[in-house]
Motif scaffolding. Structure first.
Motif, PDB file in Angstrom:
ATOM      1  N   LEU A  24       5.853  -0.608  -5.621  1.00  0.00           N
ATOM      2  CA  LEU A  24       4.624   0.190  -5.677  1.00  0.00           C
ATOM      3  C   LEU A  24       3.734  -0.259  -6.836  1.00  0.00           C
ATOM      4  O   LEU A  24       2.520  -0.374  -6.683  1.00  0.00           O
ATOM      5  N   ALA A  46      -1.697  -0.093  -5.866  1.00  0.00           N
ATOM      6  CA  ALA A  46      -2.208   1.191  -5.360  1.00  0.00           C
ATOM      7  C   ALA A  46      -2.014   2.262  -6.430  1.00  0.00           C
ATOM      8  O   ALA A  46      -1.088   2.196  -7.238  1.00  0.00           O
ATOM      9  N   HIS A  47      -2.906   3.235  -6.443  1.00  0.00           N
ATOM     10  CA  HIS A  47      -2.836   4.323  -7.425  1.00  0.00           C
ATOM     11  C   HIS A  47      -1.825   5.361  -6.926  1.00  0.00           C
ATOM     12  O   HIS A  47      -2.170   6.261  -6.163  1.00  0.00           O
ATOM     13  N   VAL A  48      -0.571   5.216  -7.370  1.00  0.00           N
ATOM     14  CA  VAL A  48       0.538   6.067  -6.947  1.00  0.00           C
ATOM     15  C   VAL A  48       1.169   6.678  -8.191  1.00  0.00           C
ATOM     16  O   VAL A  48       1.387   5.986  -9.185  1.00  0.00           O
ATOM     17  N   TRP A  64      -0.489   9.616  -3.881  1.00  0.00           N
ATOM     18  CA  TRP A  64      -1.371   8.455  -4.040  1.00  0.00           C
ATOM     19  C   TRP A  64      -2.778   8.841  -3.659  1.00  0.00           C
ATOM     20  O   TRP A  64      -3.013   9.866  -3.030  1.00  0.00           O
ATOM     21  N   ASP A  65      -3.755   8.022  -4.041  1.00  0.00           N
ATOM     22  CA  ASP A  65      -5.158   8.390  -3.894  1.00  0.00           C
ATOM     23  C   ASP A  65      -5.702   8.295  -2.470  1.00  0.00           C
ATOM     24  O   ASP A  65      -6.810   8.736  -2.199  1.00  0.00           O
ATOM     25  N   SER A  73      -6.296   0.484   0.348  1.00  0.00           N
ATOM     26  CA  SER A  73      -4.985   0.225  -0.244  1.00  0.00           C
ATOM     27  C   SER A  73      -3.827   0.542   0.697  1.00  0.00           C
ATOM     28  O   SER A  73      -2.677   0.259   0.366  1.00  0.00           O
ATOM     29  N   LEU A 106       0.047  -0.708   0.213  1.00  0.00           N
ATOM     30  CA  LEU A 106       1.051   0.318  -0.058  1.00  0.00           C
ATOM     31  C   LEU A 106       2.125   0.294   1.033  1.00  0.00           C
ATOM     32  O   LEU A 106       3.318   0.355   0.742  1.00  0.00           O
ATOM     33  N   CYS A 132       5.486  11.062   0.644  1.00  0.00           N
ATOM     34  CA  CYS A 132       4.334  10.356   0.075  1.00  0.00           C
ATOM     35  C   CYS A 132       3.107  11.166   0.482  1.00  0.00           C
ATOM     36  O   CYS A 132       2.741  11.218   1.661  1.00  0.00           O
ATOM     37  N   THR A 189      -0.963  12.747  -0.075  1.00  0.00           N
ATOM     38  CA  THR A 189      -2.332  12.382  -0.439  1.00  0.00           C
ATOM     39  C   THR A 189      -3.040  13.623  -0.984  1.00  0.00           C
ATOM     40  O   THR A 189      -2.565  14.752  -0.798  1.00  0.00           O
ATOM     41  N   LEU A 236      -4.141  13.140 -10.276  1.00  0.00           N
ATOM     42  CA  LEU A 236      -4.059  11.674 -10.275  1.00  0.00           C
ATOM     43  C   LEU A 236      -4.841  11.069 -11.439  1.00  0.00           C
ATOM     44  O   LEU A 236      -4.364  10.167 -12.127  1.00  0.00           O
TER      45      LEU A 236
END
Length: 168
Positions: free
Chosen positions: A21, A26-28, A52-53, A58, A62, A104, A106, A120
């Motif tokens: 990751l 990716a913004h995770v 994540w965003d 992405s 991801l 996971c 969002t 985030l």
């Protein structure tokens, strides 16, 4: 109690997935009990929950990171396993492999009024000696997330996190 026995732990080793990751860019961030453990909570868990965003640009990288770590993705409704990264754009997907499983999420997942995009944006980074960077919510954000869920185990965890905050 949320324990390895109740959270589907099977030889859990989240580090290969976390490394994949990180490499994806990716913004995770890691949320849930693992984030609590990183803040000092002592109760074990067997799953790895992520936020994540949901940037559509992405999703494929991801998805590739999950595939590289041997994870299959499922829609939250438990439909068939897939490697389709489009599943990651839903409010919540699950992932599963021999080494790591979890959710996971969002920012579109309803979370009791918590602004997940702000969580985030405020996330912190912990760096392991080998250079692995793991992003987690701030302690106040994690407490707020646990309280907003309102389940007995989450309220118990929020109370312990508050005690940790107040003694540090």
């Amino acid at each position: 109690m949320g324990t390895i026995a109740t959270d589907s732990a099977r030889g859990v080793d989240p580090f290969p997935l976390l490394a994949a990751l990180q490499a994806s860019g990716a913004h995770v961030i890691v949320i849930g009990q693992v984030a609590g453990i990183m803040h000092g909570f002592t109760e074990l868990t067997g799953d790895l929950d992520l936020l994540w965003d949901a940037d559509p640009r992405s999703a494929s990288v991801l998805g590739a990171a999950f595939a590289a770590a041997g994870c299959k993705l499922r829609a939250d409704d438990a439909s068939d396993a897939s490697t389709d990264p489009e599943l990651l754009l839903r409010p919540k997907a699950t992932f599963d492999s021999e080494r790591a499983c979890g959710d996971c999420c969002t920012p579109s997942l309803p979370w009791g009024g918590v602004d997940l995009r702000a969580v985030l944006a405020r996330s912190e980074t912990a760096t392991a000696p080998d250079g692995l960077e793991i992003r987690i919510p701030t302690l106040p954000d994690l407490i707020h997330m646990q309280r907003a869920l309102g389940r007995p185990k989450d309220l118990r965890r929020a109370a312990e996190l508050e005690r940790l905050r107040d003694t540090s």
